[in-house]
Design a protein around this motif. Structure first.
Motif, mmCIF file in Angstrom:
data_model
loop_
_atom_site.group_PDB
_atom_site.id
_atom_site.type_symbol
_atom_site.label_atom_id
_atom_site.label_comp_id
_atom_site.label_asym_id
_atom_site.label_seq_id
_atom_site.Cartn_x
_atom_site.Cartn_y
_atom_site.Cartn_z
ATOM 1 N N THR A 164 55.507 -52.705 6.148
ATOM 2 C CA THR A 164 54.465 -53.647 6.255
ATOM 3 C C THR A 164 53.758 -54.009 5.014
ATOM 4 O OG1 THR A 164 52.941 -51.973 6.964
ATOM 5 C CG2 THR A 164 54.244 -52.801 8.663
ATOM 6 N N ILE A 165 53.262 -53.405 4.073
ATOM 7 C CA ILE A 165 52.613 -53.480 3.138
ATOM 8 C C ILE A 165 53.373 -54.458 2.126
ATOM 9 C CG2 ILE A 165 51.147 -52.943 1.110
ATOM 10 C CD1 ILE A 165 50.132 -50.604 2.449
ATOM 11 N N GLU A 201 43.700 -51.921 3.571
ATOM 12 C CA GLU A 201 44.550 -50.986 4.388
ATOM 13 C C GLU A 201 43.775 -50.559 5.529
ATOM 14 O OE1 GLU A 201 47.249 -47.915 4.936
ATOM 15 O OE2 GLU A 201 47.343 -49.945 4.176
ATOM 16 N N GLN A 214 54.327 -48.006 6.793
ATOM 17 C CA GLN A 214 53.335 -48.536 5.927
ATOM 18 C C GLN A 214 53.823 -49.021 4.733
ATOM 19 O OE1 GLN A 214 51.164 -45.011 3.779
ATOM 20 N NE2 GLN A 214 49.211 -46.393 3.590
ATOM 21 N N CYS A 232 41.604 -53.167 -1.780
ATOM 22 C CA CYS A 232 42.836 -52.657 -1.314
ATOM 23 C C CYS A 232 42.851 -51.616 0.025
ATOM 24 C CB CYS A 232 43.474 -51.770 -2.304
ATOM 25 S SG CYS A 232 44.245 -52.970 -3.345
ATOM 26 N N GLY A 247 47.709 -46.085 0.511
ATOM 27 C CA GLY A 247 47.590 -47.658 0.847
ATOM 28 C C GLY A 247 47.211 -48.546 -0.544
ATOM 29 N N VAL A 301 52.364 -58.347 1.201
ATOM 30 C CA VAL A 301 52.091 -58.760 -0.161
ATOM 31 C C VAL A 301 52.950 -60.024 -0.452
ATOM 32 C CG1 VAL A 301 52.476 -58.096 -2.368
ATOM 33 C CG2 VAL A 301 51.260 -56.466 -0.936
ATOM 34 N N TRP A 329 49.305 -51.677 -2.029
ATOM 35 C CA TRP A 329 48.838 -52.940 -2.017
ATOM 36 C C TRP A 329 48.753 -53.478 -3.318
ATOM 37 C CZ3 TRP A 329 48.256 -56.268 1.798
ATOM 38 C CH2 TRP A 329 48.055 -55.541 3.241
ATOM 39 N N ARG A 381 44.970 -53.004 8.166
ATOM 40 C CA ARG A 381 46.283 -52.791 8.416
ATOM 41 C C ARG A 381 46.518 -51.578 9.656
ATOM 42 N NH1 ARG A 381 50.531 -49.998 7.667
ATOM 43 N NH2 ARG A 381 49.341 -48.524 6.920
#
Length: 378
Positions: A91-92, A330, A88, A326, A280, A96, A284, A333
């Motif tokens: 990837t975020i 999330e 998590q 956000c 998340g 970003v 984000w 995602r």
């Protein structure tokens, strides 16, 4: 990422949502340049509003660590959960930075490599501290399990005396993210182990009283700064600067106890949003310093509203909007990327576990010390 939503107490998930909302509200105030515009010698309604809202992030952080200690003290750490948290974060971070790159911000290969959690950078933040504490729960829980109540209480007195009392009343710089995270984990564990939720205290009213005291402390420090030249203008932040100040800790603890004592109920929507989404939301919008500056300064233009009569409305709509966007990002995602990846991984693990040849060979070649569950006897 979490257990079946129908099995979770929605009051705790609602508390997660409230805590994350307070964190976003905190970022609206402190990451946008609004704090730098305030002058305690010339107090305005907007100045006081920003001061009163700035404490939220610290209270929210404390609540998350208390929740972690309360529920993990009697649970097992899951390596699959650790892998999902790492995935998590990674990837975020990448998404970003790709977004910011499309806006003209420059990122090189080294910047992307350093996004891999812990391997190339060790930030002392809430996120990193939360992960490390979670990974250490087998050791922490085993250590705490051997304490009787007096020994456990002694541990809390020492930890809170060092991190909280000394920082608040003796003006000592004892703040340390990992140390404070461990302290709150122990506090949450103590509440669970000795069933302090049975206390017949009115924690709702206590929370309101503590909030009034915190706001009163801010106004008192404003008065000192305006009255005496030797008192710095930023002295009001002393009451809320760090999560280990007694004002912030006490309020977080009271709110935590209030939600724990609420009549248990189940709401699938609250459980869904509170369970795997809150973390998340933080990643984000706040896990990248450039994103913070762009979001609150360039995009939302918080400072442009500092002298406006509608700052309160801009603040409310901005925080709700950021939280909502956000949350949607999330959800996308998780369903587009995370769930497919971990579904494949879980099927692969299940296949290996059911293959006799692999299982027998691994059982012969590995000792019990290779498995954290066996090693820590949890």
């Amino acid at each position: 990422m979490a257990e079946n939503p129908t099995e979770r107490n929605s009051s705790i998930e609602l508390l997660r949502i409230v805590a994350m909302f307070l964190i976003v509200l905190h970022h609206y105030c402190v990451n946008s340049g609004l704090i730098e515009l305030m002058d305690p010698h010339n107090l305005t309604g907007n100045t006081i509003l920003i001061q009163f809202l700035s404490f939220g992030g610290k209270v929210g952080v404390n609540i998350f660590f208390l929740i972690c200690g309360y529920f993990m003290i009697g649970s097992k750490m899951k390596w699959n959960k650790v892998a999902q948290l790492f995935f998590q974060i990674l990837t975020i971070n990448i998404f970003v930075c790709l977004f910011l790159s499309s806006l003209g911000y420059r990122y090189g290969v080294r910047d992307y490599v350093e996004m891999i959690p812990f391997f190339f950078s060790m930030p002392t933040t809430f996120i990193s501290s939360y992960l490390v504490i979670y990974i250490l729960t087998p050791v922490i829980n085993k250590a705490l399990s051997v304490f009787d109540r007096s020994e456990y209480r002694y541990l809390l007195i020492v930890l809170l005396g060092y991190f909280c009392i000394a920082a608040t009343f003796l003006f000592q710089t004892t703040w340390h993210y990992m140390g404070w995270a461990f302290t709150l984990y122990c506090v949450g564990g103590y509440i669970r182990k000795y069933e302090l939720t049975s206390l017949n205290w009115k924690f709702g009213w206590i929370s309101l009283g503590l909030l009034a005291m915190l706001w009163g402390a801010i106004l008192f420090f404003d008065y000192l700064a305006a009255r005496f030249d030797f008192v710095p203008a930023s002295f009001w932040t002393f009451a809320i600067t760090d999560a280990n100040k007694i004002t912030v800790f006490a309020l977080a603890l009271a709110l935590f106890m209030y939600f724990l004592k609420l009549r248990p109920f189940c709401c699938k929507t609250i459980n869904f949003v509170g369970g795997g989404i809150c973390f998340g939301v933080l990643l984000w919008h706040a896990n990248n310093d450039i994103m913070r500056r762009w979001l609150w300064t360039n995009f939302l233009g918080n400072t442009d509203w500092f002298s406006s009569d509608y700052l309160w409305l801009h603040c409310l709509l901005s925080v709700i909007g950021v939280y909502g966007v956000c949350t949607i990002l999330e959800l996308i995602r998780q369903y587009v990327l995370e769930k497919p990846v971990f579904n494949v991984w879980n099927r692969y693990r299940a296949g290996r576990a059911t293959c006799p040849a692999i299982s027998d060979r691994e059982n012969r070649s590995r000792s019990s010390d290779d498995y954290p569950e066996n090693k820590f006897n949890i």
